[in-house]
Structure formats: structure tokens, C-alpha cells
Design an enzyme around this catalytic site. Structure first.
Site, PDB file in Angstrom:
ATOM      1  CB  SER A 100      -0.894   0.003   1.248  1.00  0.00           C
ATOM      2  OG  SER A 100      -1.501   1.259   1.440  1.00  0.00           O
ATOM      3  CE1 TYR A 106      -4.389  -2.200   4.839  1.00  0.00           C
ATOM      4  CE2 TYR A 106      -3.632  -0.005   4.229  1.00  0.00           C
ATOM      5  CZ  TYR A 106      -4.052  -1.267   3.870  1.00  0.00           C
ATOM      6  OH  TYR A 106      -4.137  -1.615   2.543  1.00  0.00           O
TER       7      TYR A 106
END
Length: 335
Positions: free
Chosen positions: A127, A152
Site C-alpha cells: 500500500s 494498517y
């Protein structure tokens, strides 16, 4: 080929699976169908995939190491495209243990399956959030990513490190894909475009964080899929000339690679809202708020490495992408 796609009921996993099936591959898709967002949307995606005779779905949790081992042992996968994970920056503030189970233990189980059953190439989702506190733009895979600002993001950085370890120890070819704000038809309801569209159409205000002083490198789903398909055959090879002192942080002496997949054209959040207003023909009611914990101010992908490897860069304009999403949304929700 016989390909495993994890997170097949998810946004990106669904689109990747659909494209793989269209070009003749056999796909086994797994997903735990959790309730992070509307299950009906996930089931609707799977229903479309089930129309293909070469698609087989298994409801399976990545953290179940026994079931994952059985999955690999009973299927002769050649390629694994690992897109399953617990998504969401803000959700990680309130439910951290879910991220440990899915993103850490789950990723480890996939790595173990790949190394024990001689997978030719593991492609996995990372990501843009790993860039964290980085201020230099565009974000390059040569930049250090040691300061994430959400759990995350930290799990995604951990996935990259874990994958490199397996590439080094077991000669497992791995490619990590840093996605930049993916959007498009069948998108996730927790993402900005989906939430904004729903609110504007129902006359509700939309929350604009950091008073709109943010930008995102919005990347259309078809561009993400095209890049992944092209990368399947770009299997990383060991580079004996590479060293930590002189080599790129995105490569290694092991068969390992990290790539950005982004549009390379960041858009100011308020300009993004304006493009949606124009498409819907409705003016949004804006609720300006401070920046949220875990958010970064800007994202901007340097995709030179990607282009050198596959002669392709994401290219769909925001206007076209937003228009296609709105058309899908209105058709799907009949509004």
C-alpha cells in the site's frame, strides 16, 4: 495457468479474478466474507465470477494455517496473487487484533504455502500508506519507509519484510505492489468516492478532513488490473551484484521486487469532490474537519520502475474513472 487469488470477493480481487478468467486462466478464489462492509456487495461480485466455469470459490480465513496448507496441498497452483487482507486505516485504530490475524498471520500462512509447494511467483498487495511521514514527492520505491502512521500501514510494511525474508531464505520470487487510492465500479463502501456519492445523492453532508488540504493519487481499477496481469510473467530474479549499501531498497540479491502502482497525477481533495459534483449534477454539502489520526496529507506515485519493467503506466483520467463509477453506482443501487 492455475492461479490462487486471495480476497477474491474484495474490490481488487474481484476485478483481477474476472480478468484472469477472461484471458483463459483457472482461478481458485478465497475470501472469509467478513462483515467489515456490506456482505451483499461481496456476494454480488462472487455471483458474477461464478458465471465462469474455470472459477472455484472457497470461504476460507487466511489466519487458519491448517486450511491454508490443505488449500495448497490439494491444488497445483503456479501463481499466487495475494490481495486478501483487513483493509482500512481508521478501522485499525479500533480493531488492531484483526490486522494481526489477517495481515500478519495470514500473510505468513500464504508465504509458507508458497515455499512448501514451489509457487513460481507470489504477487502481493502492499500500500502507498507505507510511505507514512515521507514528505518528498513523488513517492519512490527507493525512499525509506520506516515511519508509518497507522497500524494498517505497519502491517503492509511488515508484509514486505516477511516476503523478502522468504525470497532470501527459500528463493521464492515475490513482488510487492504498493497500490495508490484505488477506485472504480464495485469499489469499497468505506472509500471516499463511494461514501461521497452516497451522501450527495441522499442530500447528506460529506466529511472533508484537514479542511480539504489533502491530495490523493487516485488510480482507476482497470489500470491496477492491467499492471498486475503484465507483472505475472515478470518473475524477479536474484541479483548477485546487489548490495544493501549500493542497491535499491525495492530490490535485492534475492528474487524480490517492490513496485508502485499509481496514476502519478495527484488530485486535490476539493477538486476530486468538484469532479463528482459535476458528474452527479448536485452540489455537495461539505463538513470541513481536522485531519484524522492515521491519515497522510498527500500521496503521489513515482512509477518509473513499473514502466521500465512492463512498458505501462496507469493512465485513466479522473473524469473518466468517476463517470464510470457513478454509472455503476446508479445502476447497482437503482437510483
Amino acid at each position: 495457468m492455475n492461479i490462487l487469488v486471495t480476497g477474491a470477493a474484495g474490490f481488487i480481487g474481484f476485478h483481477v479474478s474476472k480478468r484472469l478468467l477472461q484471458i483463459g486462466h483457472c482461478v481458485i478464489g478465497i475470501d472469509n466474507l467478513n462483515d467489515y462492509y456490506d456482505k451483499k456487495l461481496k456476494l454480488a461480485r462472487l455471483k458474477l465470477l461464478d458465471n465462469h466455469e474455470n472459477f472455484h470459490f472457497l470461504k476460507l480465513d487466511l489466519s487458519d494455517n491448517t486450511k491454508i496448507f490443505e488449500l495448497f496441498s490439494t491444488n497445483k497452483f503456479e501463481i499466487v496473487i495475494h490481495l486478501g487482507a483487513q483493509a482500512g486505516v481508521r478501522y485499525s485504530l479500533e480493531n488492531p487484533s484483526v490486522y494481526a490475524d489477517s495481515n500478519l498471520i495470514g500473510h505468513l500462512n500464504i508465504l509458507e504455502g508458497c515455499r512448501n509447494f514451489n509457487i513460481k511467483h507470489l504477487l502481493f498487495a502492499s500500500s502507498s500508506s507505507v510511505y507514512g511521514l515521507n514528505k518528498k514527492t513523488p513517492f519512490s520505491t527507493n525512499d525509506r519507509v520506516d515511519h508509518p502512521v497507522s497500524l494498517y500501514a505497519a502491517t503492509k510494511k511488515a508484509n514486505e519484510l516477511m516476503s523478502h525474508t522468504y525470497s532470501h531464505l527459500f528463493d521464492l520470487p515475490t513482488t510487492g505492489l504498493r497500490f495508490f487510492t484505488v477506485y472504480g465500479p464495485w469499489g469499497r463502501p468505506d472509500m471516499a468516492l463511494f461514501k461521497f456519492t452516497k451522501s450527495i445523492l441522499t442530500g447528506q453532508p460529506i466529511d472533508i478532513y484537514n479542511n480539504g488540504n489533502m491530495s490523493r493519487d487516485f488510480t482507476y481499477i482497470d489500470d491496477i488490473v492491467e499492471a498486475i496481469i503484465r507483472l505475472i510473467d515478470c518473475v524477479p530474479k536474484p541479483n548477485n551484484l546487489w548490495t544493501v549499501e549500493t542497491g535499491s531498497t525495492a530490490s535485492s540479491s534475492a528474487p524480490y521486487n517492490i513496485l508502485n502502482i499509481g496514476n502519478g497525477n495527484p488530485v486535490k481533495l476539493l477538486d476530486f469532490v468538484e469532479s463528482l459534483e459535476i458528474e452527479l449534477g448536485i452540489k455537495a454539502k461539505k463538513n470541513l474537519l481536522p485531519i484524522q489520526l492515521g491519515d497522510v496529507v498527500d500521496t503521489f506515485a513515482d512509477t518509473n520502475d513499473l514502466y521500465e519493467l512492463i512498458s505501462y503506466r496507469p493512465q485513466t483520467s479522473l473524469k473518466i474513472g468517476v463517470s464510470r463509477f457513478v454509472s455503476w453506482y446508479k445502476e447497482y443501487y437503482k437510483c
